[in-house]
Scaffold this motif. Structure first.
Motif, PDB file in Angstrom:
ATOM      1  N   ALA A  55      75.329  60.849  16.433  1.00 17.27           N
ATOM      2  CA  ALA A  55      75.366  62.238  15.977  1.00 17.27           C
ATOM      3  C   ALA A  55      76.313  63.050  16.852  1.00 17.27           C
ATOM      4  CB  ALA A  55      73.966  62.841  15.990  1.00 17.27           C
ATOM      5  N   TYR A  61      71.339  69.282  10.872  1.00 17.85           N
ATOM      6  CA  TYR A  61      70.021  69.283  10.255  1.00 17.85           C
ATOM      7  C   TYR A  61      69.271  68.024  10.665  1.00 17.85           C
ATOM      8  CZ  TYR A  61      71.636  65.850   6.854  1.00 17.85           C
ATOM      9  OH  TYR A  61      72.114  64.718   6.282  1.00 17.85           O
ATOM     10  N   GLY A  62      67.987  68.156  10.751  1.00 14.31           N
ATOM     11  CA  GLY A  62      67.187  67.019  11.169  1.00 14.31           C
ATOM     12  C   GLY A  62      65.746  67.424  11.319  1.00 14.31           C
ATOM     13  N   GLU A 107      65.066  69.925   7.864  1.00 16.98           N
ATOM     14  CA  GLU A 107      65.499  69.160   6.710  1.00 16.98           C
ATOM     15  C   GLU A 107      64.961  69.710   5.394  1.00 16.98           C
ATOM     16  OE1 GLU A 107      64.258  65.176   6.467  1.00 16.98           O
ATOM     17  OE2 GLU A 107      66.050  64.546   5.396  1.00 16.98           O
ATOM     18  N   GLN A 146      73.946  65.058  10.593  1.00 13.56           N
ATOM     19  CA  GLN A 146      72.538  64.716  10.665  1.00 13.56           C
ATOM     20  C   GLN A 146      72.139  64.473  12.121  1.00 13.56           C
ATOM     21  OE1 GLN A 146      71.277  60.879   9.042  1.00 13.56           O
ATOM     22  NE2 GLN A 146      70.152  61.986   7.471  1.00 13.56           N
ATOM     23  N   PRO A 172      69.207  62.893  13.711  1.00 14.11           N
ATOM     24  CA  PRO A 172      67.928  62.179  13.652  1.00 14.11           C
ATOM     25  C   PRO A 172      67.322  62.061  15.043  1.00 14.11           C
ATOM     26  CG  PRO A 172      69.744  60.622  13.575  1.00 14.11           C
ATOM     27  CD  PRO A 172      70.349  61.983  13.745  1.00 14.11           C
ATOM     28  N   ARG A 204      66.822  56.536   5.629  1.00 14.15           N
ATOM     29  CA  ARG A 204      66.815  57.791   6.371  1.00 14.15           C
ATOM     30  C   ARG A 204      66.133  57.590   7.721  1.00 14.15           C
ATOM     31  NH1 ARG A 204      64.902  62.222   4.661  1.00 14.15           N
ATOM     32  NH2 ARG A 204      63.196  62.396   6.111  1.00 14.15           N
ATOM     33  N   MET A 207      64.721  60.136  10.610  1.00 16.83           N
ATOM     34  CA  MET A 207      64.485  61.483  10.100  1.00 16.83           C
ATOM     35  C   MET A 207      62.984  61.790   9.981  1.00 16.83           C
ATOM     36  SD  MET A 207      67.451  62.825   9.830  1.00 16.83           S
ATOM     37  CE  MET A 207      67.500  64.197   8.667  1.00 16.83           C
TER      38      MET A 207
END
Ligand SMILES: Nc1ncnc2c1ncn2[C@@H]1O[C@H](COP(=O)(O)OP(=O)(O)O)[C@@H](O)[C@H]1O
Ligand SMILES: [Mg+2]
Length: 634
Positions: free
Chosen positions: A77, A102-103, A297, A320, A322, A404, A407
């Protein structure tokens, strides 16, 4: 003591960069000599990140030291964030977009932004990161905006410096009225970014969407002075103190961006797209800033599904964030957070954070799709450990098979909260892995947000971790006992080496006592080798390798130090442990140990305390735990 004085001196030296005040006439030769001063915001931030150093691993992935002290295990990331900055720094259109992180909650989004902000503050105190501004501009405007448009192409050709943007209304007015249109006279000063003092770094937090005023972003008319200047469109009657104004030349953080009212988002859109702020009754005002936003998210998905937001979506680069998926990095996160939590004198037993980390990472992993790969194996593989039947190279493919991953699952904050709650229990001087697993488990019930199937899954994962811990606990006890069995270990080693030598030379072995000849003891050798998973097909290679090392030591006239060979050491330890198991079991599980047993136990506790980071309390707990394990095995 000296150390702290030295550090303070160094810090002051770095931070007391002498302020610089001059005129545009003085500044111009400086910027021509150091074109870096003319850098736009993204380029400056990109250079800042790189200036701390970059490490490239075998797979060619870049790791940035800039983030390394505070953020662990999320290199992918971070690399994307840096990629964005790089592209923007090079002038690509990417810079005209909002960077949106976002996460899941507590995945380090805010932490990342904090690092960038604090880093930027520091950086503007250094020579490479110096920033100069028109001294009486409320937006700390780039002095080069004073260069008339007609000359800018020449400026670029002659000095390689690209100028973008217009003077703000305030500076235009000042130039005309205060400085008689003489750009040389315009005052310039060096500025230092500071979020607290609202220089170069802005933050916007959405509150109530209906009542929040747009002036928080773009400033407002100063009603008290309108009368004085006669008109609302006189820049002197305007306060250029919105977050976007003050963030000029630097960056603005948009917290929980998608919670903000649309009006705010459209202002942002113009800012990033056109590099302009619409302020008051003025024409658009140029602004150069890095916009970084974050959101969770759920809101992000809603936003993506909303047709109305398409224009905005186009204007964003989404990254993203995570959760970290490496158990060893997760331990570092907890260590960092606990250092801040000031836990006093409470001892955290070895492996306590490790088991919590294993659980947290397992909770975030998706069920593996590859044959033979269990969740636990996957966790180990992700952490860079050796896993039978798989190689590090497989990680890429395994990750490609997830949807995903990272997440969902347990956040670091949840774990830290659980650890803290077990810390505040009265009488606990030390918390051990079992305490922590229990505290986590208790948390599933008190924490209302987990669904039932999640809770079941988590319970199973706790059991998995428990099994992993059993192995770890045995190993520690085994190692500690081993210290008391040093002599026996050496004898066992000699025995093994004699057998290996005879085997490799295809000779018989001579029994030292009876002087009888016999075949090498294959059973013994294999038994030892199997302890470290040397397969039958690999035994020759293993024995040859060991023997080369022995021969090398002999040539140097030294005794072969088996402790330098991790695998052999482990194998010998395990073999010995197995051979002595009954003694050990007896020793640790006897209620009324005799003198000799007591001595052994004390020795083991002592070793655990000296060689590992056990305290007397958790060392004793460990022995109890392992003896109960051994008892169950019979
Ligand atoms: N990968 C990580 N490395 C280091 N610390 C982390 C990491 N992920 C989360 N944290 C820590 O967990 C806490 C919560 O993270 P935060 O940045 O506030 O999350 P977010 O803004 O994504 O909700 C912070 O103290 C942060 O430093
Ligand atoms: Mg946050």
């Amino acid at each position: 003591m000296d150390d702290i004085f030295r550090k303070i001196d160094e810090h002051s030296k770095k931070h007391h960069v002498s302020p610089w005040n001059g005129t545009f006439r003085d500044y111009l030769p400086m910027v021509i000599e150091h074109p870096g001063l003319a850098q736009l915001a993204h380029a400056r931030i990109y250079d800042m990140v790189r200036s701390c150093g970059v490490e490239v691993d075998e797979q060619g992935n870049e790791r940035f030291n800039f983030f390394a002290r505070e953020l662990f295990g999320i290199d992918d990331a971070l690399a994307k964030v840096v990629e964005y900055l790089k592209a923007a720094a090079m002038g690509s259109d990417v810079g005209k977009r909002i960077l949106m992180l976002y996460g899941p909650p507590s995945s380090g989004k805010s932490q990342l932004v904090i690092l960038l902000k604090r880093g930027l503050e520091e950086y503007t105190h250094t020579e490479e990161g110096a920033v100069y501004a028109i001294a009486d501009c409320p937006q700390d405007e780039n002095p080069l905006h004073l260069i008339p448009h007609a000359l800018r192409q020449d400026f670029l050709n002659d000095y390689g410096i690209y100028i973008e943007g217009e003077l703000c209304p305030m500076c235009s007015l000042n130039l005309r009225q205060k400085y008689d249109n003489d750009i040389y006279r315009v005052p310039v000063k060096r500025i230092f970014f500071s979020e607290k003092e609202r220089v170069g770094i802005g933050t916007f937090v959405p509150s109530d969407p209906k009542s929040q005023d747009i002036s928080e972003l773009v400033g407002s008319i100063d009603l008290a002075t309108v009368g004085e200047y006669g008109s609302e469109s006189d820049p002197r009657a305007y306060r250029f103190d919105g977050e976007l104004n003050i963030a000029n030349r630097g960056m603005i953080e948009f917290i929980e961006m998608l919670k903000a009212d649309e009006r705010f988002l459209y202002i942002l859109l113009t800012l990033t797209q056109e590099k302009n702020i619409k302020t008051g009754r003025f024409s658009l005002i140029y602004a150069d800033e890095f916009v970084i936003a974050h959101t969770n998210e759920a809101e992000f998905k809603e936003f993506l599904a909303d047709k109305k937001s398409e224009a905005l979506q186009d204007r964003m680069i989404m990254v993203q964030m995570p959760y970290n998926l490496k158990a060893s990095a997760e331990v570092k996160i907890y260590e960092k957070l606990l250092r801040r939590a000031n836990i006093g004198t409470i001892h955290i037993a070895p492996h306590a954070l490790e088991v919590a980390a294993m659980f947290a990472v397992l909770s975030r992993l998706e069920e593996p799709k590859m044959a033979g790969l269990t969740l636990v194996k996957k966790m180990r593989l992700y952490d860079g450990q050796e896993v039978e039947g798989f190689r590090q190279k497989d990680v890429k493919l395994i990750k490609a098979q997830t949807e995903r991953e990272g997440m969902d699952g347990i956040s670091p904050r949840f774990v830290i909260n659980r650890i803290s709650s077990s810390l505040i229990r009265p009488n606990s001087k030390c918390i051990n892995p079992i305490d922590i697993l229990r505290a986590i488990k208790d948390g599933f019930d008190t924490h209302g947000t987990f669904k039932r199937e999640d809770r079941e899954r988590f319970d199973n994962l706790i059991a998995d971790v428990r099994r992993e811990y059993d192995e770890i606990a045995r190993n520690d006890v085994q190692k500690a006992f081993f210290v008391s069995f040093e002599q026996e270990a050496l004898t066992l080693l000699d025995n093994y080496l004699d057998n290996v030598e005879a085997y490799l030379d295809d000779k018989k072995i001579i029994d030292p006592l009876t002087e009888e000849e016999r075949e090498p003891d294959e059973k013994l050798m294999r038994s030892i080798e199997e302890k470290v998973k040397v397969p039958e097909s690999g035994k020759n290679a293993f024995r040859n390798e060991i023997f080369r090392k022995v021969a090398m030591s002999q040539r140097r006239g030294e005794r072969f130090d088996y402790t330098t060979h991790d695998k052999l050491k482990e194998a010998i330890e395990k073999q010995l442990f197995e051979e002595r198991r009954d003694t050990i079991k007896l020793t640790v599980s006897t209620r009324n140990p005799d003198q000799d047993q007591l001595r052994k136990i004390n020795e083991v506790v002592d070793t655990l305390v000296r060689k590992e980071t056990y305290c007397v309390e958790c060392a004793n707990e460990l022995l109890k735990y392992v003896s109960s394990l051994l008892a169950r095995e019979k």
